[in-house]
Motif scaffolding. Sequence first.
Motif, PDB file in Angstrom:
ATOM      1  N   THR A 193       0.809  -0.979  -0.167  1.00  0.00           N
ATOM      2  CA  THR A 193      -0.129  -0.147  -0.124  1.00  0.00           C
ATOM      3  C   THR A 193       0.791   1.169  -0.079  1.00  0.00           C
ATOM      4  OG1 THR A 193      -1.484  -1.198   1.334  1.00  0.00           O
ATOM      5  CG2 THR A 193      -1.685   0.932   1.159  1.00  0.00           C
ATOM      6  N   GLY A 194       0.503   2.164  -0.779  1.00  0.00           N
ATOM      7  CA  GLY A 194       1.363   3.428  -0.942  1.00  0.00           C
ATOM      8  C   GLY A 194       2.487   3.151  -2.166  1.00  0.00           C
ATOM      9  N   ALA A 195       2.795   2.295  -2.544  1.00  0.00           N
ATOM     10  CA  ALA A 195       3.677   2.060  -3.571  1.00  0.00           C
ATOM     11  C   ALA A 195       3.351   2.789  -5.108  1.00  0.00           C
ATOM     12  CB  ALA A 195       4.158   0.651  -3.997  1.00  0.00           C
ATOM     13  N   GLU A 196       1.951   2.800  -5.340  1.00  0.00           N
ATOM     14  CA  GLU A 196       1.541   3.236  -6.422  1.00  0.00           C
ATOM     15  C   GLU A 196       1.923   4.910  -6.524  1.00  0.00           C
ATOM     16  OE1 GLU A 196      -1.726   3.419  -3.322  1.00  0.00           O
ATOM     17  OE2 GLU A 196      -0.325   1.864  -4.227  1.00  0.00           O
ATOM     18  N   ILE A 197       1.991   5.574  -5.143  1.00  0.00           N
ATOM     19  CA  ILE A 197       2.157   6.901  -5.220  1.00  0.00           C
ATOM     20  C   ILE A 197       3.654   7.171  -4.443  1.00  0.00           C
ATOM     21  CG2 ILE A 197      -0.295   7.676  -5.259  1.00  0.00           C
ATOM     22  CD1 ILE A 197      -0.006   7.758  -2.198  1.00  0.00           C
ATOM     23  N   ASP A 198       4.481   6.114  -4.397  1.00  0.00           N
ATOM     24  CA  ASP A 198       6.056   6.208  -3.973  1.00  0.00           C
ATOM     25  C   ASP A 198       5.959   6.883  -2.644  1.00  0.00           C
ATOM     26  OD1 ASP A 198       8.440   5.372  -4.509  1.00  0.00           O
ATOM     27  OD2 ASP A 198       8.959   7.420  -5.027  1.00  0.00           O
ATOM     28  N   LYS A 199       4.797   6.393  -1.740  1.00  0.00           N
ATOM     29  CA  LYS A 199       5.105   6.616  -0.298  1.00  0.00           C
ATOM     30  C   LYS A 199       4.541   5.704   0.620  1.00  0.00           C
ATOM     31  CE  LYS A 199       3.685  11.668  -1.260  1.00  0.00           C
ATOM     32  NZ  LYS A 199       2.500  12.678  -1.130  1.00  0.00           N
ATOM     33  N   ILE A 200       5.578   5.082   1.139  1.00  0.00           N
ATOM     34  CA  ILE A 200       5.213   3.929   2.115  1.00  0.00           C
ATOM     35  C   ILE A 200       5.472   4.469   3.609  1.00  0.00           C
ATOM     36  CG2 ILE A 200       6.296   1.749   2.929  1.00  0.00           C
ATOM     37  CD1 ILE A 200       5.587   1.824  -0.366  1.00  0.00           C
ATOM     38  N   THR A 201       4.314   4.336   4.367  1.00  0.00           N
ATOM     39  CA  THR A 201       4.256   4.707   5.686  1.00  0.00           C
ATOM     40  C   THR A 201       4.977   3.911   6.662  1.00  0.00           C
ATOM     41  OG1 THR A 201       2.000   3.297   5.794  1.00  0.00           O
ATOM     42  CG2 THR A 201       1.959   5.542   5.264  1.00  0.00           C
ATOM     43  N   ILE A 202       5.181   4.275   7.800  1.00  0.00           N
ATOM     44  CA  ILE A 202       5.737   3.474   8.643  1.00  0.00           C
ATOM     45  C   ILE A 202       4.763   2.156   9.206  1.00  0.00           C
ATOM     46  CG2 ILE A 202       4.851   4.880  10.792  1.00  0.00           C
ATOM     47  CD1 ILE A 202       7.710   4.279  11.757  1.00  0.00           C
TER      48      ILE A 202
END
Length: 152
Positions: free
Chosen positions: A123-132
């Motif tokens: 989740t978040g890879a599609e916008i290049d933002k991986i959360t903690i």
Amino acid sequence: MGLYCIHYHKICIKMSGEPNINQREVDTNTYLQRHRILDLFNNMTSLLIYNKPEEPREFLIEQLEKLKVAQQSGMYYPCLFDESNLHAIFGMLDPTKRGFISKDQYCEALKTIGVKDFELLPTGAEIDKITIDTFLREAKKGLAKYSATFKV
């Protein structure tokens, strides 16, 4: 009679006058891989070097007992990295505290700590933002698999 010597990543078998040496080597390697013996040795050696206990044999026994409990309960696996270490790693990758890291940082961080099998597109890879939360989940899951040294 044979001489068996175990190296960290390779088994060598020296047999004098016995045929079928290659099959013995294949069988030995298959056995070690199936039971994750070399992973176990590598993990225990890493724990020893990191902790440097005064009583190494007792320490190893304790770690093996923890591993047995972990196998039965699925709870804790003896591992070098705990949650505070994972938070620190994420913090180093996110020094401005944006709350996310890039997909490349995520992949490299997991590989660096020894996680081999992880979600490549979390989740978040599609916008290049991986959360903690995503990073912690994948790191813990991967470390548990690696540190368990048995099939999970």
